[in-house]
Design an enzyme around this catalytic site. Sequence first.
Site, PDB file in Angstrom:
ATOM      1  N   ASP A  12       0.815  -1.200   0.080  1.00  0.00           N
ATOM      2  CA  ASP A  12      -0.227   0.106  -0.126  1.00  0.00           C
ATOM      3  C   ASP A  12       0.769   1.425   0.071  1.00  0.00           C
ATOM      4  O   ASP A  12       0.454   2.255   0.482  1.00  0.00           O
ATOM      5  CB  ASP A  12      -0.896   0.061   1.302  1.00  0.00           C
ATOM      6  CG  ASP A  12      -1.959  -1.193   1.012  1.00  0.00           C
ATOM      7  OD1 ASP A  12      -2.274  -1.556   0.271  1.00  0.00           O
ATOM      8  OD2 ASP A  12      -2.128  -1.727   2.258  1.00  0.00           O
ATOM      9  N   LYS A  15       1.562   1.983  -4.970  1.00  0.00           N
ATOM     10  CA  LYS A  15       2.241   1.506  -6.331  1.00  0.00           C
ATOM     11  C   LYS A  15       1.181   1.755  -7.577  1.00  0.00           C
ATOM     12  O   LYS A  15       1.663   2.157  -8.613  1.00  0.00           O
ATOM     13  CB  LYS A  15       2.597   0.110  -6.248  1.00  0.00           C
ATOM     14  CG  LYS A  15       3.309  -0.253  -5.226  1.00  0.00           C
ATOM     15  CD  LYS A  15       3.561  -1.844  -4.917  1.00  0.00           C
ATOM     16  CE  LYS A  15       2.287  -2.517  -4.382  1.00  0.00           C
ATOM     17  NZ  LYS A  15       2.140  -2.045  -2.840  1.00  0.00           N
ATOM     18  N   GLY A  39      -4.521  -4.491  -3.349  1.00  0.00           N
ATOM     19  CA  GLY A  39      -5.779  -3.599  -3.690  1.00  0.00           C
ATOM     20  C   GLY A  39      -5.033  -2.253  -4.207  1.00  0.00           C
ATOM     21  O   GLY A  39      -4.179  -1.464  -3.356  1.00  0.00           O
ATOM     22  N   HIS A  40      -5.268  -1.866  -5.622  1.00  0.00           N
ATOM     23  CA  HIS A  40      -4.444  -0.724  -5.851  1.00  0.00           C
ATOM     24  C   HIS A  40      -5.395   0.193  -6.582  1.00  0.00           C
ATOM     25  O   HIS A  40      -6.544   0.002  -7.057  1.00  0.00           O
ATOM     26  CB  HIS A  40      -3.670  -0.951  -7.128  1.00  0.00           C
ATOM     27  CG  HIS A  40      -2.597  -1.991  -7.085  1.00  0.00           C
ATOM     28  ND1 HIS A  40      -1.695  -2.003  -5.956  1.00  0.00           N
ATOM     29  CD2 HIS A  40      -2.227  -3.102  -7.921  1.00  0.00           C
ATOM     30  CE1 HIS A  40      -0.895  -2.951  -6.045  1.00  0.00           C
ATOM     31  NE2 HIS A  40      -1.217  -3.727  -7.197  1.00  0.00           N
ATOM     32  N   GLN A 228       1.892  -5.804  -3.165  1.00  0.00           N
ATOM     33  CA  GLN A 228       2.366  -6.081  -1.945  1.00  0.00           C
ATOM     34  C   GLN A 228       3.813  -5.503  -1.667  1.00  0.00           C
ATOM     35  O   GLN A 228       4.096  -4.345  -2.363  1.00  0.00           O
ATOM     36  CB  GLN A 228       2.781  -7.766  -1.558  1.00  0.00           C
ATOM     37  CG  GLN A 228       1.460  -8.361  -1.176  1.00  0.00           C
ATOM     38  CD  GLN A 228       0.684  -8.843  -2.581  1.00  0.00           C
ATOM     39  OE1 GLN A 228       1.432  -9.543  -3.602  1.00  0.00           O
ATOM     40  NE2 GLN A 228      -0.407  -8.551  -2.782  1.00  0.00           N
TER      41      GLN A 228
HETATM   42  P1  GDP Z   1      -0.896   0.140  -3.559  1.00  0.00           P
HETATM   43  O1  GDP Z   1      -1.611  -0.996  -2.864  1.00  0.00           O
HETATM   44  O2  GDP Z   1       0.785   0.394  -3.113  1.00  0.00           O
HETATM   45  O3  GDP Z   1      -1.290   0.542  -5.139  1.00  0.00           O
HETATM   46  O4  GDP Z   1      -1.617   1.523  -2.864  1.00  0.00           O
HETATM   47  P2  GDP Z   1      -3.094   1.742  -2.348  1.00  0.00           P
HETATM   48  O5  GDP Z   1      -3.922   2.027  -3.398  1.00  0.00           O
HETATM   49  O6  GDP Z   1      -3.498   0.265  -1.752  1.00  0.00           O
HETATM   50  O7  GDP Z   1      -2.973   2.598  -1.133  1.00  0.00           O
HETATM   51  C1  GDP Z   1      -2.443   3.955  -1.571  1.00  0.00           C
HETATM   52  C2  GDP Z   1      -3.733   4.891  -1.098  1.00  0.00           C
HETATM   53  O8  GDP Z   1      -3.032   6.195  -0.834  1.00  0.00           O
HETATM   54  C3  GDP Z   1      -4.663   4.902  -2.352  1.00  0.00           C
HETATM   55  O9  GDP Z   1      -5.880   5.535  -1.765  1.00  0.00           O
HETATM   56  C4  GDP Z   1      -3.929   6.150  -3.017  1.00  0.00           C
HETATM   57  O10 GDP Z   1      -4.963   6.787  -3.974  1.00  0.00           O
HETATM   58  C5  GDP Z   1      -3.389   6.865  -2.078  1.00  0.00           C
HETATM   59  N1  GDP Z   1      -2.327   7.813  -2.436  1.00  0.00           N
HETATM   60  C6  GDP Z   1      -1.284   7.344  -3.244  1.00  0.00           C
HETATM   61  N2  GDP Z   1      -0.234   8.275  -3.303  1.00  0.00           N
HETATM   62  C7  GDP Z   1      -0.846   9.402  -2.616  1.00  0.00           C
HETATM   63  C8  GDP Z   1      -0.319  10.617  -2.165  1.00  0.00           C
HETATM   64  O11 GDP Z   1       0.885  11.005  -2.745  1.00  0.00           O
HETATM   65  N3  GDP Z   1      -1.114  11.507  -1.539  1.00  0.00           N
HETATM   66  C9  GDP Z   1      -2.051  10.882  -0.803  1.00  0.00           C
HETATM   67  N4  GDP Z   1      -2.805  11.814  -0.219  1.00  0.00           N
HETATM   68  N5  GDP Z   1      -2.644   9.916  -1.141  1.00  0.00           N
HETATM   69  C10 GDP Z   1      -2.090   9.060  -2.108  1.00  0.00           C
HETATM   70  P1  IMO Z   2      -0.969  -4.358  -2.035  1.00  0.00           P
HETATM   71  O1  IMO Z   2      -0.568  -4.999  -3.346  1.00  0.00           O
HETATM   72  C1  IMO Z   2      -0.812  -4.583   2.321  1.00  0.00           C
HETATM   73  C2  IMO Z   2      -0.594  -8.697   3.733  1.00  0.00           C
HETATM   74  C3  IMO Z   2      -1.770  -9.371   4.751  1.00  0.00           C
HETATM   75  C4  IMO Z   2      -1.171 -10.231   5.631  1.00  0.00           C
HETATM   76  C5  IMO Z   2      -0.067 -10.860   4.861  1.00  0.00           C
HETATM   77  C6  IMO Z   2      -0.360 -12.208   3.886  1.00  0.00           C
HETATM   78  O2  IMO Z   2      -2.168  -3.538  -2.099  1.00  0.00           O
HETATM   79  O3  IMO Z   2       0.128  -3.333  -1.502  1.00  0.00           O
HETATM   80  P2  IMO Z   2      -2.010 -12.837   2.189  1.00  0.00           P
HETATM   81  O4  IMO Z   2      -3.563 -12.808   2.083  1.00  0.00           O
HETATM   82  O5  IMO Z   2      -1.148 -12.334   1.117  1.00  0.00           O
HETATM   83  O6  IMO Z   2      -1.608 -14.235   2.435  1.00  0.00           O
HETATM   84  O7  IMO Z   2      -1.589 -12.148   3.545  1.00  0.00           O
HETATM   85  O8  IMO Z   2       0.081 -10.054   3.510  1.00  0.00           O
HETATM   86  N1  IMO Z   2      -0.871  -8.495   2.375  1.00  0.00           N
HETATM   87  C7  IMO Z   2      -1.179  -6.986   2.093  1.00  0.00           C
HETATM   88  N2  IMO Z   2      -0.730  -5.926   2.957  1.00  0.00           N
HETATM   89  N3  IMO Z   2      -0.987  -4.658   1.027  1.00  0.00           N
HETATM   90  C8  IMO Z   2      -1.200  -5.600   0.183  1.00  0.00           C
HETATM   91  O9  IMO Z   2      -1.128  -5.698  -1.361  1.00  0.00           O
HETATM   92  C9  IMO Z   2      -1.268  -6.943   0.964  1.00  0.00           C
HETATM   93  N4  IMO Z   2      -1.354  -8.056   0.201  1.00  0.00           N
HETATM   94  C10 IMO Z   2      -1.211  -8.803   1.244  1.00  0.00           C
HETATM   95  O10 IMO Z   2      -2.512  -8.170   5.243  1.00  0.00           O
HETATM   96  O11 IMO Z   2      -0.663  -9.635   6.493  1.00  0.00           O
HETATM   97 MG    MG Z   3      -2.968  -1.659  -1.639  1.00  0.00          MG
END
Ligand code: GDP
Ligand code: IMO
Ligand code: MG
Length: 455
Positions: A12, A15, A39-40, A228
């Site tokens: 998270d 990416k 979850g992106h 991840q």
């Molecule tokens: P990922 O799993 O690495 O793709 O990241 P996620 O989408 O799960 O989580 C990142 C969250 O932060 C999302 O809700 C994005 O829209 C938000 N986000 C990403 N970059 C920024 C930033 O520079 N500032 C803010 N405020 N939100 C951001």
């Molecule tokens: P993105 O791509 C954050 C964590 C879970 C748990 C561990 C193992 O959005 O960054 P799993 O279901 O993969 O066997 O769970 O890894 N986990 C993540 N944490 N972002 C993710 O993906 C994750 N995918 C798995 O919370 O601790």
């Molecule tokens: Mg994510």
Amino acid sequence: MTVTIVGAQLGDEGKGGIVDLFGESADIVVRYQGGDNAGHTVVHDDTEYKLSLVPSGVVRGKTGVLGNGCVVNPRTLFDELDAVRDRGLEPDVRVARRAHVIFPYHRALDNIEEDAKSESNQKVGTTGRGIGPTYEDKAARRGIRIGDLTEPDVLRERLEYVVPQKRRVVEDVFGVSVDEAAFDVDALFEEYSGYGERLETEEMLVEGGEFLAARLDEGANVVFEGAQGTMIDIDHGNYPYVTSSNPTAGGAATGTGLGPAVVGDGHVVGIVKAYLSRVGSGPMPTELAGVVGDTPGYDGDGDAVEEELAEFIREEGGEYGTVTGRPRRVGWLDMPILRHAARASGFTGLAVNHIDTLAGLDELKVGHSYTLDGETRYSVPATTERWAQCEPNYRTFDGWPDVDWDEVAREGYDALPENARTYLAYLSDELDTPIYAVGVGPAREQSLVLEHPFE
Ligand code: GDP
Ligand code: IMO
Ligand code: MG
């Protein structure tokens, strides 16, 4: 030309947003590991897309590929494709025949094992998507691959071997009753051979490595999209609180069918959140307060100042799981994690997100190093138990004000508040890696680009 996107922390990091930013100049976006545990979030034309399996580039009309290193739940895949189509887009997604299939019994087993572990405080806090059990079957040579879905005899034979075995594991080892629908060979055969037909009719099946090599030969730009992050990598993360694949850059070679030199000839960008977040259990030395149920030993009665800071960051940063909705654990930036990540993946550049989220704090801390057994350490110890004993040594930075981030994004890096630039320069110097991009908001226009790896 290739760009590999790797989460430098615990997932998270943002990416999806960076794939979207750099992917503008790409032709293909490839996921190389993981499944619908990711979850992106991608914001495009004021619409927020939450994708867990379909590669982030697809909302911009790029070809998306799920590489052989992925585990694919066809139900999720088709649900996401339908949702993207409902918004008027025409997604072009290919799936490697070598990728493994997540079946309903994998999900069931994921949850059953988590319940069993929770009795002895060993729960990982997985996303419950069946990721671990599917990779387990892959390694044990009893998995079923995407290519098998189009071969009825093979599919039936494999299901007939594996499903009764799983049923016995559930009933005899774990002592719980099965959800019949998830363990019914005939029903699974019907449903999953249907997915095979659909994958074939929609021309989604590819020999992943061959497909990508041919496109690269034609001069295509390719993004390898890691899911991840480094500290939940099965090899380089904090085992056993990890996911079951390799988000680190080496995974981009094994998970696509291209050689390491293809990955190494391109850019490898470490995605860094300006603080730290974590979903699930395991150590987090720089954590602020905690989340009951996830933070080991935390009962909700934390330091009031830390609680307030954690609440601030969680609210400002929207730190609630994209897939599960649960509150994420938050903490200060941890440099030992980043040094470990930079080495394990060989970052050529960094993208630092969420600089806006921290605005308004008087001061910020950074875990610069750890103390373990009276000694200073600059990287993460190999065992999780030793990591949990690390005490962070903090450096304090002056905070920066909340400003008009859209204006900053338009004007460029020098328009960032001075203290934010000091923080970023420290990060870049410590890792000896240049910063390619800085995020000051969730939308693509809210990223400052210092160096575009495709340009
Ligand atoms: P990922 O799993 O690495 O793709 O990241 P996620 O989408 O799960 O989580 C990142 C969250 O932060 C999302 O809700 C994005 O829209 C938000 N986000 C990403 N970059 C920024 C930033 O520079 N500032 C803010 N405020 N939100 C951001
Ligand atoms: P993105 O791509 C954050 C964590 C879970 C748990 C561990 C193992 O959005 O960054 P799993 O279901 O993969 O066997 O769970 O890894 N986990 C993540 N944490 N972002 C993710 O993906 C994750 N995918 C798995 O919370 O601790
Ligand atoms: Mg994510």
